[in-house]
Write an enzyme that holds these catalytic residues in place. Structure first.
Site, short mmCIF file in Angstrom:
data_model
loop_
_atom_site.label_atom_id
_atom_site.label_comp_id
_atom_site.label_asym_id
_atom_site.label_seq_id
_atom_site.Cartn_x
_atom_site.Cartn_y
_atom_site.Cartn_z
N HIS A 184 0.85 -1.19 0.00
CA HIS A 184 0.00 0.00 0.00
C HIS A 184 0.88 1.24 0.00
O HIS A 184 1.87 1.32 0.73
CB HIS A 184 -0.92 0.00 1.23
CG HIS A 184 -1.83 1.17 1.30
ND1 HIS A 184 -2.72 1.48 0.29
CD2 HIS A 184 -2.01 2.12 2.26
CE1 HIS A 184 -3.40 2.57 0.63
NE2 HIS A 184 -2.98 2.97 1.81
N CYS A 240 -3.80 2.59 -5.08
CA CYS A 240 -3.12 3.46 -4.13
C CYS A 240 -1.98 4.24 -4.77
O CYS A 240 -1.73 5.39 -4.40
CB CYS A 240 -2.65 2.69 -2.90
SG CYS A 240 -1.62 1.26 -3.26
N ASP A 261 -3.54 9.24 3.11
CA ASP A 261 -3.76 7.81 2.92
C ASP A 261 -5.18 7.62 2.42
O ASP A 261 -6.13 7.94 3.13
CB ASP A 261 -3.56 7.07 4.25
CG ASP A 261 -3.79 5.57 4.13
OD1 ASP A 261 -4.18 5.08 3.05
OD2 ASP A 261 -3.57 4.88 5.14
#
Length: 162
Positions: free
Chosen positions: A51, A121, A68
């Protein structure tokens, strides 16, 4: 107007957090750049080899920021960057840096888009960085991630930001 920025390698945080914290392993990474003369420093972070997130040292706003798209807790990364900035100032400027007025900001779902799959991501990280560096609003979301992939390919091939 675009910001004056420095973008660290994706290996920066990995090197910084060796054995908990290691300024020695990254102190030479800025031998040719004065990060204190810039507006922002971007730090891409790979979490668990799966990630991507973005941490930002926002010099103008005196903030350590965490982006995030899953909205996880980045406190440990911001703590490392806080310590890094103090060590960097002491090393390069020869003086302590008072960060008592600096804030930690974890951008949440009301401020940044949320990622709803397990593969975008990297697109989110790049688009967060793009918006920050160009000093523009974050204006993408999961629904247009595929379109942004194509735009990013075009920009890479042309060596320019659209």
């Amino acid at each position: 107007q675009p910001l004056r920025a420095h973008v660290f390698s994706t290996f920066f945080m990995k090197k910084l957090k060796i054995m908990g914290y290691s300024y020695t392993d990254v102190r030479r990474w800025t031998r040719n750049v004065d990060i204190f003369a810039l507006d922002t420093i971007l730090v891409p972070i790979n979490i668990g080899q799966g990630h991507w997130v973005l941490a930002v040292i926002n010099m103008g706003e005196k903030r350590f920021e965490y982006f995030d798209p899953y909205h996880g807790d980045g406190s440990s990364y911001l703590c490392l960057l806080r310590r890094y900035l103090q060590d960097e100032h002491k090393d390069k400027k020869g003086a302590d840096l008072d960060l008592s007025e600096w804030k930690d900001v974890h951008w949440g779902p009301k401020c940044i888009p949320s990622q709803t799959n397990g593969v975008d991501c990297g697109v989110f990280l790049c688009q967060f960085a793009r918006a920050i560096m160009l000093n523009i609003a974050i204006s993408f979301n999961q629904a247009n991630a595929e379109a942004w992939r194509r735009i990013m390919l075009f920009e890479i091939a042309r060596w320019t930001l659209k």
